[in-house]
Each structure stands twice: as structure tokens, then as C-alpha cells.
Design a protein around this motif. Sequence first.
Motif, PDB file in Angstrom:
ATOM      1  N   ASP A  89       0.645  -1.050   0.257  1.00  0.00           N
ATOM      2  CA  ASP A  89       0.243  -0.425   0.591  1.00  0.00           C
ATOM      3  C   ASP A  89       0.938   1.221  -0.129  1.00  0.00           C
ATOM      4  O   ASP A  89       1.916   1.306   0.230  1.00  0.00           O
ATOM      5  CB  ASP A  89      -0.855  -0.035   1.248  1.00  0.00           C
ATOM      6  N   HIS A  90       0.180   2.362  -0.700  1.00  0.00           N
ATOM      7  CA  HIS A  90       1.423   3.312  -0.893  1.00  0.00           C
ATOM      8  C   HIS A  90       0.737   4.906  -0.218  1.00  0.00           C
ATOM      9  O   HIS A  90      -0.477   4.532  -0.476  1.00  0.00           O
ATOM     10  CB  HIS A  90       1.443   3.671  -1.999  1.00  0.00           C
ATOM     11  N   PHE A  91       1.178   5.511  -0.179  1.00  0.00           N
ATOM     12  CA  PHE A  91       1.038   6.752   1.135  1.00  0.00           C
ATOM     13  C   PHE A  91       1.467   7.968   0.451  1.00  0.00           C
ATOM     14  O   PHE A  91       2.585   7.899   0.210  1.00  0.00           O
ATOM     15  CB  PHE A  91       1.048   6.263   2.592  1.00  0.00           C
ATOM     16  N   VAL A  92       0.530   9.237   0.631  1.00  0.00           N
ATOM     17  CA  VAL A  92       1.198  10.011  -0.049  1.00  0.00           C
ATOM     18  C   VAL A  92       0.923  10.810   2.085  1.00  0.00           C
ATOM     19  O   VAL A  92       0.284  11.446   2.041  1.00  0.00           O
ATOM     20  CB  VAL A  92       0.288  11.089  -0.995  1.00  0.00           C
ATOM     21  N   VAL A  93       2.800  11.392   1.828  1.00  0.00           N
ATOM     22  CA  VAL A  93       3.093  11.607   3.022  1.00  0.00           C
ATOM     23  C   VAL A  93       3.469  13.558   3.239  1.00  0.00           C
ATOM     24  O   VAL A  93       4.251  13.636   1.979  1.00  0.00           O
ATOM     25  CB  VAL A  93       4.115  10.934   4.220  1.00  0.00           C
ATOM     26  N   GLY A  94       3.090  14.301   4.295  1.00  0.00           N
ATOM     27  CA  GLY A  94       3.747  15.333   4.363  1.00  0.00           C
ATOM     28  C   GLY A  94       5.204  16.175   4.242  1.00  0.00           C
ATOM     29  O   GLY A  94       5.458  14.806   5.295  1.00  0.00           O
ATOM     30  N   SER A  95       5.379  16.543   3.696  1.00  0.00           N
ATOM     31  CA  SER A  95       7.090  16.732   3.896  1.00  0.00           C
ATOM     32  C   SER A  95       7.587  17.102   5.324  1.00  0.00           C
ATOM     33  O   SER A  95       8.558  16.927   5.612  1.00  0.00           O
ATOM     34  CB  SER A  95       7.745  17.647   2.642  1.00  0.00           C
ATOM     35  N   ASP A  96       6.637  17.989   5.659  1.00  0.00           N
ATOM     36  CA  ASP A  96       6.857  18.457   7.128  1.00  0.00           C
ATOM     37  C   ASP A  96       6.285  17.680   8.423  1.00  0.00           C
ATOM     38  O   ASP A  96       5.170  17.989   8.265  1.00  0.00           O
ATOM     39  CB  ASP A  96       7.097  19.944   7.290  1.00  0.00           C
ATOM     40  N   VAL A  97       6.922  16.693   9.075  1.00  0.00           N
ATOM     41  CA  VAL A  97       6.041  15.856  10.169  1.00  0.00           C
ATOM     42  C   VAL A  97       7.357  16.009  11.053  1.00  0.00           C
ATOM     43  O   VAL A  97       7.803  15.968  11.224  1.00  0.00           O
ATOM     44  CB  VAL A  97       5.583  14.363   9.279  1.00  0.00           C
ATOM     45  N   TYR A  98       6.353  15.417  12.293  1.00  0.00           N
ATOM     46  CA  TYR A  98       7.339  15.072  13.762  1.00  0.00           C
ATOM     47  C   TYR A  98       8.291  13.497  13.408  1.00  0.00           C
ATOM     48  O   TYR A  98       8.485  13.825  12.238  1.00  0.00           O
ATOM     49  CB  TYR A  98       5.843  14.660  14.888  1.00  0.00           C
ATOM     50  N   GLY A  99       9.345  14.467  13.964  1.00  0.00           N
ATOM     51  CA  GLY A  99      10.304  13.801  14.085  1.00  0.00           C
ATOM     52  C   GLY A  99      10.265  12.372  14.341  1.00  0.00           C
ATOM     53  O   GLY A  99      10.735  11.495  13.263  1.00  0.00           O
ATOM     54  N   GLY A 100       9.832  11.857  14.965  1.00  0.00           N
ATOM     55  CA  GLY A 100       9.770  10.379  15.439  1.00  0.00           C
ATOM     56  C   GLY A 100       8.582   9.858  14.661  1.00  0.00           C
ATOM     57  O   GLY A 100       8.486   8.536  14.140  1.00  0.00           O
ATOM     58  N   THR A 337      14.089  17.320  18.493  1.00  0.00           N
ATOM     59  CA  THR A 337      12.401  16.703  17.984  1.00  0.00           C
ATOM     60  C   THR A 337      12.508  16.634  16.791  1.00  0.00           C
ATOM     61  O   THR A 337      12.246  15.187  16.353  1.00  0.00           O
ATOM     62  CB  THR A 337      11.670  18.173  18.227  1.00  0.00           C
ATOM     63  N   HIS A 338      13.748  17.019  15.855  1.00  0.00           N
ATOM     64  CA  HIS A 338      13.756  15.638  15.284  1.00  0.00           C
ATOM     65  C   HIS A 338      14.502  15.964  13.981  1.00  0.00           C
ATOM     66  O   HIS A 338      15.423  15.280  13.594  1.00  0.00           O
ATOM     67  CB  HIS A 338      13.232  17.251  13.418  1.00  0.00           C
ATOM     68  N   GLY A 339      15.799  15.683  15.606  1.00  0.00           N
ATOM     69  CA  GLY A 339      17.213  15.038  15.354  1.00  0.00           C
ATOM     70  C   GLY A 339      17.261  13.652  14.849  1.00  0.00           C
ATOM     71  O   GLY A 339      18.296  12.966  14.220  1.00  0.00           O
ATOM     72  N   SER A 340      16.094  12.775  14.548  1.00  0.00           N
ATOM     73  CA  SER A 340      16.499  11.453  13.678  1.00  0.00           C
ATOM     74  C   SER A 340      16.067  11.565  12.830  1.00  0.00           C
ATOM     75  O   SER A 340      16.076  10.888  11.356  1.00  0.00           O
ATOM     76  CB  SER A 340      14.644  10.624  14.204  1.00  0.00           C
ATOM     77  N   ILE A 341      15.664  13.122  11.969  1.00  0.00           N
ATOM     78  CA  ILE A 341      16.113  13.398  10.419  1.00  0.00           C
ATOM     79  C   ILE A 341      17.468  13.297  10.091  1.00  0.00           C
ATOM     80  O   ILE A 341      17.838  14.754  10.296  1.00  0.00           O
ATOM     81  CB  ILE A 341      14.712  14.445   9.973  1.00  0.00           C
ATOM     82  N   PRO A 342      17.574  12.916   9.076  1.00  0.00           N
ATOM     83  CA  PRO A 342      19.342  13.139   8.192  1.00  0.00           C
ATOM     84  C   PRO A 342      19.243  14.365   7.739  1.00  0.00           C
ATOM     85  O   PRO A 342      18.043  14.828   7.126  1.00  0.00           O
ATOM     86  CB  PRO A 342      19.076  11.873   7.297  1.00  0.00           C
ATOM     87  N   ARG A 343      20.214  15.262   8.596  1.00  0.00           N
ATOM     88  CA  ARG A 343      20.542  16.731   8.344  1.00  0.00           C
ATOM     89  C   ARG A 343      20.411  17.689   6.669  1.00  0.00           C
ATOM     90  O   ARG A 343      19.140  17.914   6.552  1.00  0.00           O
ATOM     91  CB  ARG A 343      22.525  17.177   8.258  1.00  0.00           C
ATOM     92  N   GLU A 344      20.501  16.047   5.819  1.00  0.00           N
ATOM     93  CA  GLU A 344      20.133  16.518   4.224  1.00  0.00           C
ATOM     94  C   GLU A 344      18.602  16.964   3.777  1.00  0.00           C
ATOM     95  O   GLU A 344      18.319  17.932   2.991  1.00  0.00           O
ATOM     96  CB  GLU A 344      20.503  15.892   3.469  1.00  0.00           C
ATOM     97  N   ILE A 345      17.837  16.205   4.216  1.00  0.00           N
ATOM     98  CA  ILE A 345      16.020  15.592   4.615  1.00  0.00           C
ATOM     99  C   ILE A 345      15.769  17.009   5.216  1.00  0.00           C
ATOM    100  O   ILE A 345      14.839  17.981   5.140  1.00  0.00           O
ATOM    101  CB  ILE A 345      16.035  14.604   4.641  1.00  0.00           C
ATOM    102  N   ARG A 346      16.163  17.062   6.403  1.00  0.00           N
ATOM    103  CA  ARG A 346      15.547  17.946   7.145  1.00  0.00           C
ATOM    104  C   ARG A 346      16.018  19.817   6.288  1.00  0.00           C
ATOM    105  O   ARG A 346      14.889  20.490   6.467  1.00  0.00           O
ATOM    106  CB  ARG A 346      16.598  18.534   8.223  1.00  0.00           C
ATOM    107  N   LEU A 347      17.318  19.542   5.739  1.00  0.00           N
ATOM    108  CA  LEU A 347      17.339  21.301   5.067  1.00  0.00           C
ATOM    109  C   LEU A 347      16.242  21.061   3.782  1.00  0.00           C
ATOM    110  O   LEU A 347      15.926  21.884   3.957  1.00  0.00           O
ATOM    111  CB  LEU A 347      19.088  21.790   4.746  1.00  0.00           C
ATOM    112  N   GLU A 348      16.594  20.538   3.243  1.00  0.00           N
ATOM    113  CA  GLU A 348      15.270  20.328   2.067  1.00  0.00           C
ATOM    114  C   GLU A 348      14.439  20.504   2.202  1.00  0.00           C
ATOM    115  O   GLU A 348      13.514  21.335   1.866  1.00  0.00           O
ATOM    116  CB  GLU A 348      15.694  18.379   1.408  1.00  0.00           C
TER     117      GLU A 348
END
Length: 384
Positions: A89-100, A337-348
Amino acid sequence: MRFNTQLIHGGNSEDKITGAVSTPIYRSSTFHQYRLGANPQWEYSRTGNPTRASLEKLIAELEDGLAGFAFSSGSAAIHAVFSLYSQGDHFVVGSDVYGGTFRLINKVLKRFSLKFTVVNMQDLGAVEKAIQDETVAIYFETPTNPLLQVADIEAISNIAKKHGIKTIVDNTFATPYNQQPLTLGADIVVHSATKYLGGHSDVVAGLAVTSDQQIADELAFLQNSIGSTLGPDDSWLLQRGIKTLGARLRVHQENADAVIKFLQDDPRIAKIYYPGLTDFPGHRIAAKQMRNFGAMISFELKSGLDAKKFVESLHLIDLAESLGGIESLIEVPAVMTHGSIPREIRLENGIKDELIRLSVGIEDPEDIIADLKQALGKLKQEKG
Ligand SMILES: Cc1ncc(COP(=O)(O)O)c(C=O)c1O
Ligand SMILES: N[C@@H](CCSC[C@H](N)C(=O)O)C(=O)O
């Protein structure tokens, strides 16, 4: 019943046995069965508990849904909702979500072969374009954590309906006081009730609400099967917190308005992220779908000013993860809170290393502002 009355008198607010006006805590793991195989209302507390049921009825009413479900955390609620779906199953997900949530999607759900396309939810064309044959749902936060981006719930739900898929909204930042996604066409709402709903930073809990009978039946099955349910003590604490949601949010809002004004006037602030600002992208949509804009504010300091020094210089405002409690909390998402997102994705996605997120509490606003001012003053001194 109007909303603020519902906060207090909704759910099973009176105990049928004793008349107690505060739902009793039924601290029992199991329940006596008077006749074998009679399918009693209460059998085992994971399956159903009267204290939890009162909270679940209340949140269903507040979100204008059919059924509510209480979990041991917001993350557990989100996990249970994604468990409605199957491999491929496929989902469209918002780009800004809580890091967890990012971590749950990328490090857990993908291992079970759920598929995701990340999209900026403000771009409705991109949302529709991302829908594939296998897409089952669109998942997003609004306003988002931590950038406060606003998505048009009604427009996205209409796109979802057109394609025969579901809309799932994380309503943690707004709460049903400020926004009711199900009334705008969404199918499922999830909450980290740890935040505004609990409201006192003393309980970790999650909630899910749906307006769809089939989803409700499946969620009841999953809640019992996965077992990440909220215990009776925390269910009671959460229901008690919810009773004052309206009163708290009115003060949160007044204070946030005062803090925004202070930040706008301070020359050391480079950028403010807040849906209540008329020039903030999404302001018009927020004004359309929200009662008020809430008390979460993110901001950046002018270049050369040290965000670390600033947050460590605060005396009243706690440097801590979480939000929505009566006390003002501040944090740096990239580190916390968003440390679990890799830096390049966070910056993107627009989360700069120095972004600061403030949850405005209900202290006297003069004290919150004085604390911000003295911490900013330290930076000025250092620079000079
Ligand atoms: C928007 C949002 N959704 C979900 C969660 C997860 O909730 P919890 O910490 O209760 O698991 C959080 C924070 O943790 C959050 O900020
Ligand atoms: N260290 C925790 C992060 C908790 S963040 C809590 C909340 N959602 C917020 O945004 O403040 C973790 O790794 O899960």
C-alpha cells in the motif's frame, strides 16, 4: 451541547453506579463474567476499560467523529492507524512531519513494505500527482511540526475522495478546539495527546478518531490485537486535562499574540513561522479552517547570533522536548525533536540547524517576554 460544555460534560462524565461527577479510575485488568460466553460489555482491560472508554467517547465527540481510540502514546496511535494497511500500500505524506513520525515511516513501516511519497502539502497539484494506483491514503499534519505549515484539509480531502482514498490528519498542534479535520472531510484524526489535550506535561498518550464505521471496527480490532492501549490512570488524567482545554487555549492564545508582537518588533529576530501572520504562506487557509492560530511559534535569529547560547540563557522558559503544556517550552528541532531526520532531508524540507521552536505557556506574558528579552540581550552583549 457547545464545544466548551462538551469538554466538561462529554464522554461518560457521570458514573452510572455512584453518580460521581469525575469518571472513576477502573484499575482492574479483568472483569467478572456472570454467565459463560455471554459476551459482556467489559471483559479484559486491553479490550475495553470503562475509564478509557469515557475518554474515547469524549474525544470522538470533540472531533465530531464516530469512534475514538486511546493509545499509550501519539506514536502508538499513528502506528495503529498505519496498521490498517497492508504490504504494497502506498501513502502520500506531508514533507514536514514530527521527527518521530518520519522515523516510524522510514525505519519501521518501510520494513513492512508500506510505500511513501513525500510531498509539500501546500502544493495541491503535487499532492494529486503523487497519487498512484496503490495509494490508499494521504497523511499530513496541519499546522506542521516544526515549521507551522498549513495544509488545506478540505481541498486535500476532496482530492482523496476523487481518487477513492482516505485522508489522515495529525491534529496535535491545533487540537479540536481550533480545528476539526473530520468536519472538513478527513477520515481519521490522530493526536499526540501528550501535548495540548493533556496540557500539563504529565502524561504520554495518543488518540485516534474516525468518522467511518468500517475503519472504527478495524481500529478496535487493531487496538486490542496490537495492545498499545492507554491505562486507566493515564486515561483519567487525560480526560481531566481535556476539561480545561478551552480555558487553557484562550490564555495560550493571548500569550502567543503578545509574544508574536514582541518577536516582530525585535531587530534580532530574522524570521517568524506562525500561521497567524498575515504574510505567512497558508495564513488564508488557516484563517478559513481554524478557530484561532495556536500558541506554537518557530523563529530564526539574525545571522551571527548563537541559537544555542540563546536557548541556554533562558531562565523561565524550559529547554525541553514536547509542547502544549501550561509551561513555556523551547527547543531546537535539528538537535532535539527532529534529530532523527537526516540533516540533508531536514534542510531540504526547510528545517535549518538554528531554527528555534517555542511552545508558549500560560504564565504571565510579561514574564515570558522578559525571559526572551534577557536571553536575547546576552547575545547582543556577546556580539558587541
Ligand atoms: C505532531 C506530533 N505527532 C505525533 C507525535 C508523537 O506523539 P508522542 O510523543 O505522544 O508519541 C508528536 C510528538 O511526539 C508530535 O509532535
Ligand atoms: N527524543 C524523542 C523526541 C521527542 S519529541 C516530542 C514532541 N513530539 C515534540 O515535537 O516536542 C524521540 O526520539 O522520540
